[in-house]
Design an enzyme around this catalytic site. Structure first.
Site, PDB file in Angstrom:
ATOM      1  N   HIS A  27       0.841  -1.190   0.000  1.00  0.00           N
ATOM      2  CA  HIS A  27       0.000   0.000   0.000  1.00  0.00           C
ATOM      3  C   HIS A  27       0.884   1.250   0.000  1.00  0.00           C
ATOM      4  O   HIS A  27       1.217   1.779   1.069  1.00  0.00           O
ATOM      5  CB  HIS A  27      -0.908   0.005   1.230  1.00  0.00           C
ATOM      6  CG  HIS A  27      -1.813  -1.185   1.325  1.00  0.00           C
ATOM      7  ND1 HIS A  27      -1.371  -2.421   1.750  1.00  0.00           N
ATOM      8  CD2 HIS A  27      -3.133  -1.326   1.051  1.00  0.00           C
ATOM      9  CE1 HIS A  27      -2.382  -3.274   1.732  1.00  0.00           C
ATOM     10  NE2 HIS A  27      -3.465  -2.635   1.316  1.00  0.00           N
ATOM     11  N   PRO A 117      -6.104  -4.363  11.351  1.00  0.00           N
ATOM     12  CA  PRO A 117      -7.557  -4.309  11.513  1.00  0.00           C
ATOM     13  C   PRO A 117      -7.956  -2.875  11.873  1.00  0.00           C
ATOM     14  O   PRO A 117      -7.625  -2.384  12.957  1.00  0.00           O
ATOM     15  CB  PRO A 117      -7.812  -5.281  12.677  1.00  0.00           C
ATOM     16  CG  PRO A 117      -6.596  -6.160  12.727  1.00  0.00           C
ATOM     17  CD  PRO A 117      -5.463  -5.279  12.305  1.00  0.00           C
ATOM     18  N   LEU A 118      -8.623  -2.200  10.978  1.00  0.00           N
ATOM     19  CA  LEU A 118      -8.819  -0.762  11.133  1.00  0.00           C
ATOM     20  C   LEU A 118      -9.638  -0.435  12.385  1.00  0.00           C
ATOM     21  O   LEU A 118     -10.571  -1.140  12.742  1.00  0.00           O
ATOM     22  CB  LEU A 118      -9.489  -0.186   9.887  1.00  0.00           C
ATOM     23  CG  LEU A 118      -8.652  -0.294   8.608  1.00  0.00           C
ATOM     24  CD1 LEU A 118      -9.414   0.259   7.409  1.00  0.00           C
ATOM     25  CD2 LEU A 118      -7.314   0.416   8.761  1.00  0.00           C
ATOM     26  N   GLY A 155     -10.694   4.910   6.957  1.00  0.00           N
ATOM     27  CA  GLY A 155     -11.233   3.614   7.346  1.00  0.00           C
ATOM     28  C   GLY A 155     -11.254   3.427   8.847  1.00  0.00           C
ATOM     29  O   GLY A 155     -12.209   2.880   9.404  1.00  0.00           O
ATOM     30  N   HIS A 258      -3.809   3.079  -3.569  1.00  0.00           N
ATOM     31  CA  HIS A 258      -4.046   2.594  -2.206  1.00  0.00           C
ATOM     32  C   HIS A 258      -3.353   1.263  -1.941  1.00  0.00           C
ATOM     33  O   HIS A 258      -2.589   1.141  -0.980  1.00  0.00           O
ATOM     34  CB  HIS A 258      -5.540   2.439  -1.931  1.00  0.00           C
ATOM     35  CG  HIS A 258      -5.817   1.691  -0.650  1.00  0.00           C
ATOM     36  ND1 HIS A 258      -5.721   2.280   0.582  1.00  0.00           N
ATOM     37  CD2 HIS A 258      -6.144   0.384  -0.422  1.00  0.00           C
ATOM     38  CE1 HIS A 258      -5.985   1.372   1.515  1.00  0.00           C
ATOM     39  NE2 HIS A 258      -6.248   0.219   0.929  1.00  0.00           N
ATOM     40  N   SER A 378     -22.307  -7.285  38.286  1.00  0.00           N
ATOM     41  CA  SER A 378     -22.603  -8.610  37.729  1.00  0.00           C
ATOM     42  C   SER A 378     -21.358  -9.456  37.505  1.00  0.00           C
ATOM     43  O   SER A 378     -21.410 -10.683  37.615  1.00  0.00           O
ATOM     44  CB  SER A 378     -23.344  -8.463  36.395  1.00  0.00           C
ATOM     45  OG  SER A 378     -24.599  -7.853  36.577  1.00  0.00           O
ATOM     46  N   PHE A 431     -20.695 -11.409  24.915  1.00  0.00           N
ATOM     47  CA  PHE A 431     -20.147 -10.219  24.275  1.00  0.00           C
ATOM     48  C   PHE A 431     -18.656 -10.345  23.961  1.00  0.00           C
ATOM     49  O   PHE A 431     -18.040  -9.390  23.483  1.00  0.00           O
ATOM     50  CB  PHE A 431     -20.437  -8.985  25.127  1.00  0.00           C
ATOM     51  CG  PHE A 431     -21.912  -8.750  25.319  1.00  0.00           C
ATOM     52  CD1 PHE A 431     -22.769  -8.740  24.229  1.00  0.00           C
ATOM     53  CD2 PHE A 431     -22.453  -8.579  26.576  1.00  0.00           C
ATOM     54  CE1 PHE A 431     -24.137  -8.556  24.392  1.00  0.00           C
ATOM     55  CE2 PHE A 431     -23.814  -8.395  26.757  1.00  0.00           C
ATOM     56  CZ  PHE A 431     -24.658  -8.380  25.655  1.00  0.00           C
ATOM     57  N   HIS A 467     -28.480 -13.891  25.304  1.00  0.00           N
ATOM     58  CA  HIS A 467     -27.385 -13.733  26.253  1.00  0.00           C
ATOM     59  C   HIS A 467     -26.721 -15.056  26.636  1.00  0.00           C
ATOM     60  O   HIS A 467     -25.792 -15.059  27.446  1.00  0.00           O
ATOM     61  CB  HIS A 467     -27.885 -13.029  27.515  1.00  0.00           C
ATOM     62  CG  HIS A 467     -28.077 -11.551  27.343  1.00  0.00           C
ATOM     63  ND1 HIS A 467     -28.848 -11.016  26.340  1.00  0.00           N
ATOM     64  CD2 HIS A 467     -27.571 -10.501  28.041  1.00  0.00           C
ATOM     65  CE1 HIS A 467     -28.824  -9.696  26.435  1.00  0.00           C
ATOM     66  NE2 HIS A 467     -28.057  -9.359  27.456  1.00  0.00           N
TER      67      HIS A 467
END
Length: 657
Positions: A27, A117-118, A155, A258, A378, A431, A467
């Site tokens: 790039h 990883p942007l 990005g 690019h 929690s 998550f 969940h």
């Protein structure tokens, strides 16, 4: 003859285009466009000694737009970092080369974090800037006083994680964080107007940042803007209007620059247009000397800092924590805790068990920094030793990340990379999907980051399938260099935390229950039985072992009940607790065979998908677990509904005898 700014910036441009051309891959556009900004930053401002790249009080530079890695490698070579030679530049993107396609932490001195990883880089930079504030609160300006700079592209700012990062940094008033935005209006598909119409400065200002707009090819404007940002009481965005592929005669300003080599004719025209008469990979002596001498100024600053450290009352603690070395005495306290818990045999959810372990550990290890994504009560990550970190007081040890799981993982990476701290933070296990970008980089970089992931199965009950993370264990276990630990009681929780702290180059996921569990380890041993990943918790009685039941976490008590039923029927049965598959897989074949029981019927039990279990029970072995998403109901009813019961474990075993 003294080199000009243009010559110094062009050195970056031509190293970049020559390396990409030689590799036939890469790039070039971003390094060409941001060469002026990077030249001013490095030669005028960046506190970085090329001869001491690990200097603790150096400025941090993060290339969030990691695809433009030749900008990073060019800067390191031109600055005089010994670890980057012209041959490394020539071997860009080749097998075994230090100069990988994206900057990789640990491969090259001077690369502060792995990017590509942007959005991860800018968010990791927030963690670094936060770590600077926290260290400064502990040791003062004499030992800790540096900035964090990051180059981000369009990005990076499109990625959703960037908003979490911007919001968090603005709230915390991380005024030593400066983002240099490569505002070139180009993305892979073409002009950015294909996909967005954001006013980025307004967006940052809404999150309490200072912003400036400049011509990214005007060195005087760049210098003025950085100087102003360094004096701000807020984090700063400098929108640098640039031309991608600057200097390319026909491709400048287009997406063609690019992610592909320019081509020999384009590079030839670029040399003529910019007046660069040196050959491929050649830097004129006066230009290289200008770069090296400009960076050498930092040696005096570093030596003065070393003198202050030597005279400081904080020297021992600063040096120890910066090196990542644990203090003495904590293991004895943890072992005493284990002994007490084996005697008390409390019925606890393992999230509560983990919280009790953390009370012991955080009292003994001051560099442990806790946090959660707005789930403190929690996930049980806050202890009496960890007061809250506030934007008015950074002396605390607990970060309120807010509902920002994406950012939380990357910020923890930044804390770990900066040095001085061991970060851990909690959210619900489901998550982990949100955090996978950061988790993956923790593993790839080999950083001691600890993810506390609670509410780990259908056992969380009424909150239902949204969940209940039936697939998450398999996902985490598939990650190289990541230890997924699922303890069955408070003793195993203590052992798993000990292992997580001692594994300096491997991140850990603590997989913990919402529901209370019957205590299993009632006989104290000093040895950390979980260190081998799996062990025989209850051995077979009344003859040679016929059945082996393997389980993790909350299902160990189901396995233990099933064993009692099988033993009552005259079938000698052992229960194997498997808190960490990865550590078990690292044991020798003899140990693994002795635990698994050669020639025995094997049944696995886990409130998750079967994926991965066949490695231990075999394709014909039994398994009691999930084969679908969960449901909303009280936990005991869910276990019966989905058949995760001792009776079904017994049936699976007997069907194979």
């Amino acid at each position: 003859m003294t080199a000009t700014h243009n010559e110094m910036a062009n050195a970056i441009r031509f190293l970049s285009v020559d390396a990409v051309q030689a590799a036939n891959s890469g790039h070039p556009g971003m390094p060409m466009g941001m060469a002026d900004v990077a030249t001013v930053l490095y030669t005028k401002f960046l506190k970085f000694d090329p001869k001491a790249t690990k200097w603790a009080d150096r400025d941090r530079f993060v290339l969030s737009a990691g695809h433009g890695s030749m900008l990073m490698y060019s800067l390191l070579y031109l600055s005089g970092v010994d670890d980057v030679s012209i041959n490394d530049i020539k071997n860009f993107r080749q097998m075994g080369s230090k100069t990988a396609g994206h900057p990789e932490y640990g491969h090259v001195d001077g690369v502060e974090t792995t990017t590509g990883p942007l959005g991860q880089g800018i968010t990791t930079a927030v963690g670094m800037a936060l770590a600077e504030k926290m260290q400064n609160a502990r040791y003062g300006d004499d030992l800790v006083n540096h900035h964090t700079f990051t180059v981000a592209g369009d990005g990076c700012l499109m990625e959703g994680i960037s908003q979490e990062a911007i919001s968090m940094a603005g709230h915390l008033k991380l005024n030593k964080l400066i983002v240099l935005w490569d505002d070139n209006e180009i993305c892979i598909d073409g002009n950015t107007n294909l996909t967005l119409a954001d006013d980025q400065c307004a967006r940052f200002e809404a999150s309490k940042w200072d912003t400036q707009r400049i011509d990214g090819h005007d060195p005087a404007a760049i210098e003025k803007a950085i100087a102003k940002a360094m004096k701000s009481d807020k984090p700063s965005l400098i929108a640098c209007k640039t031309t991608i592929g600057y200097g390319a005669p026909t491709k400048a300003g287009t997406h063609d620059t690019h992610g592909a080599p320019l081509g020999a004719d384009e590079i030839k025209g670029m040399r003529e247009g910019l007046g660069w008469h040196a050959g491929e990979f050649e830097i004129p002596e006066n230009v290289l000397e200008a770069w090296r001498s400009s960076m050498a100024r930092n040696s005096a600053a570093r030596e003065a800092w070393e003198g202050r450290l030597a005279a400081s009352k904080h020297k021992a603690e600063f040096t120890r924590t910066d090196a990542g070395t644990l203090p003495s005495g904590w293991e004895a306290k943890l072992n005493e805790f284990k002994k007490n818990m084996a005697s008390e045999a409390p019925k606890l959810a393992t999230r509560q068990a983990s919280g009790k372990v953390l009370e012991v550990l955080t009292a003994e290890i001051p560099e442990m920094i806790g946090g959660s994504a707005d789930l403190t009560g929690s996930v049980n990550t806050k202890t009496p030793s960890t007061s809250s970190i506030l934007n008015t007081d950074f002396s605390g040890r607990y970060i309120h990340y807010g509902v920002r799981e994406h950012a939380m993982s990357a910020v923890m990476n930044g804390l770990s990379l900066h040095g001085g701290f061991i970060p851990y933070a909690g959210t619900f296990a489901v998550f982990a999907n949100y955090m996978m970008g950061g988790i993956r980089l923790s593993a790839l970089m080999g950083k001691r980051v600890i993810y506390v992931l609670t509410h780990d199965s259908i056992g969380l009950g009424e909150d239902g399938p949204t969940h209940q993370p039936v697939e998450t264990l398999a996902m985490l276990r598939s990650m190289p260099n990541f230890n997924t630990m699922r303890p069955c009681d408070v003793v195993e929780a203590a052992e798993c935390w000990e292992l997580a702290l001692k594994n300096e180059k491997t991140p850990t996921g603590m997989i913990l229950t919402r529901q209370g569990l019957k205590h299993q380890r009632t006989k104290h041993v000093d040895e950390n039985l979980s260190a081998k990943g799996a062990y025989v918790l209850h051995d077979a009685e009344g003859g040679e072992r016929k059945v082996t039941i393997l389980a993790t976490g909350s299902e160990v008590e189901i396995a233990a009940t099933a064993r009692e039923m099988l033993q009552a029927d005259g079938i000698p049965t052992a229960v194997v607790s498997m808190p960490c598959w990865e550590l078990f897989d690292a044991q020798d074949a003899g140990y693994r065979a002795s635990v698994l029981g050669e020639g025995t019927v094997k049944v696995g039990v886990e409130a998750a998908m079967r994926f991965g279990w066949d490695k231990y029970v075999g394709p014909e072995g039994g398994f009691v677990g999930m084969n679908s998403f969960g449901a909303s109901a009280p936990a005991p009813e869910l276990y019966k509904h989905f058949g995760i019961t001792a009776e079904n474990v017994v049936a699976e075993a007997k069907a194979r005898l």
